[in-house]
Design an enzyme around this catalytic site. Structure first.
Site, PDB file in Angstrom:
ATOM      1  N   LYS A  52       0.842  -1.208   0.000  1.00  0.00           N
ATOM      2  CA  LYS A  52       0.000   0.000   0.000  1.00  0.00           C
ATOM      3  C   LYS A  52       0.876   1.257   0.000  1.00  0.00           C
ATOM      4  O   LYS A  52       0.655   2.190  -0.770  1.00  0.00           O
ATOM      5  CB  LYS A  52      -0.945  -0.013   1.217  1.00  0.00           C
ATOM      6  N   GLN A  96      -4.278  -1.776   9.703  1.00  0.00           N
ATOM      7  CA  GLN A  96      -4.225  -3.098   9.075  1.00  0.00           C
ATOM      8  C   GLN A  96      -4.794  -4.157  10.012  1.00  0.00           C
ATOM      9  O   GLN A  96      -4.377  -4.267  11.165  1.00  0.00           O
ATOM     10  CB  GLN A  96      -2.763  -3.425   8.694  1.00  0.00           C
ATOM     11  N   ASP A 119     -10.767   2.779   4.469  1.00  0.00           N
ATOM     12  CA  ASP A 119     -11.050   1.340   4.355  1.00  0.00           C
ATOM     13  C   ASP A 119     -12.561   1.090   4.268  1.00  0.00           C
ATOM     14  O   ASP A 119     -12.996  -0.010   3.940  1.00  0.00           O
ATOM     15  CB  ASP A 119     -10.479   0.575   5.562  1.00  0.00           C
TER      16      ASP A 119
END
Ligand code: NDP
Length: 296
Positions: A52, A96, A119
């Site tokens: 990412k 994450q 997200d």
């Protein structure tokens, strides 16, 4: 059979984002800035976060990686999120997953400001998605939609079967495919571990999305001739003959299903790459929304 190649599709998305960043910075604006928080040293999570960050750099976004110890207290992680929420230079925040046991994942998801929730896991984002409002779409289902768009897959009126109902993949995927949008308008069946006659249901799918996390679970007998097969699964399967000691496997038995499908995504090189494209698009969206708020 069409190979739904994530490399070309994600490259196209990234090029358009890169052009946008170039014109923004040329006009004197700051770069979109993504902050990622990584707790611990889980191998797969390390790989995802590194990818990412690398992709941000490639297209001209700024990125910040915050690393926290595996044993970090929940309060420390929440304080870190709070600081990023209040940092005007940060446009998007992701934590994450999965997180270590001492940390309540839902609490963490809800601590991220909905304005920076790239997200798309915050209940505010999910609620907006369900109501068809403009919002951050969870990156993996968003990536699948971008893939369908890139290859101009006809979805209208088709029967889509989604295997898996998680909050990050299956459920939002089912909502997107059933939405009244160009690459939606499917009739959707969502399946899970209690579904009866799974093979028969999958065999009725014009579009089959496998997101259950069981390597090579979907076999040719579960697939209709000519179906579009989207493989979301990523599992590390031990293999002593592989350089790294493992191989990445999807949820679909690729070779046998590819022989029957009309179109199929490979693993690796399919949905995983599109997930990053979805995240990057969300980050630009967060930047543009916030630029309006901040009067940039
Ligand atoms: P979860 O484990 O959270 O969810 C799996 C879902 O599959 C559950 O709804 C479960 O049902 C269902 N399921 C499990 N076994 C069966 C079965 N035998 N028959 C029918 N349904 C079943 O996984 P995620 O959604 O987080 O991830 C799914 C896969 O996608 C994983 O391989 C993951 O690594 C991968 N992934 C890939 C990403 C990418 O970028 N390509 C991003 C995110 C995930 P129930 O609810 O009843 O338990």
């Amino acid at each position: 059979m069409i190979l739904l190649d994530g490399k070309t599709a994600s490259q196209a998305v990234k090029e358009s984002l890169q052009q946008r960043v170039t014109s923004l910075t040329a006009a004197g604006h700051k770069k979109p800035h993504l902050a990622a928080i990584l707790v611990g040293t889980n191998g797969a999570s390390e790989t995802y976060v590194a990818s990412k960050v690398k992709n941000c750099e490639e297209i001209g976004f700024a990125s910040t990686l915050v690393r926290l110890d595996e044993n970090v207290a929940e309060s420390v992680l929440l304080a870190e999120i709070d600081a990023l929420n209040n940092n005007d230079d940060i446009d998007g925040i992701l934590v994450q997953l999965p997180l270590p046991k001492q940390i309540n994942e839902q609490k963490v998801i809800e601590a991220i400001s909905p304005a920076k929730d790239v997200d798309g896991f915050h209940p505010v984002s999910v609620g907006k998605l369900v109501q068809g409002l403009n919002t951050f779409i969870p990156a993996t289902p968003y990536g699948v939609m971008l893939m369908l768009e890139h290859f101009n897959i006809d979805t209208k009126g088709k029967h889509a079967v989604v295997v898996g109902r998680s909050n990050i993949v299956g459920r939002p995927m089912s909502i997107l495919l059933s939405s009244n949008t160009k690459y939606g308008n499917c009739t959707v069946t969502i399946c899970h571990s209690h579904t009866k006659n799974l093979t028969e249901i999958c065999r009725q799918a014009d579009i089959l999305v496998a997101a259950l996390g069981r390597p090579e679970f979907v076999t040719a007998d579960m697939v209709k001739e000519g179906a579009v097969v989207i493989d979301v699964g990523i599992t590390r399967v031990e293999d002593a003959t592989a350089k790294k000691g493992y191989r990445i496997k999807g949820d679909v038995a690729f070779a046998e299903v590819a022989a029957k499908a009309g179109a199929i995504t490979p693993v690796p090189g399919g949905v995983g790459l599109m997930t990053i494209a979805g995240l990057l698009k969300n980050t630009l969206q967060a930047y543009e929304n916030r630029a309006k708020i901040l009067g940039d």
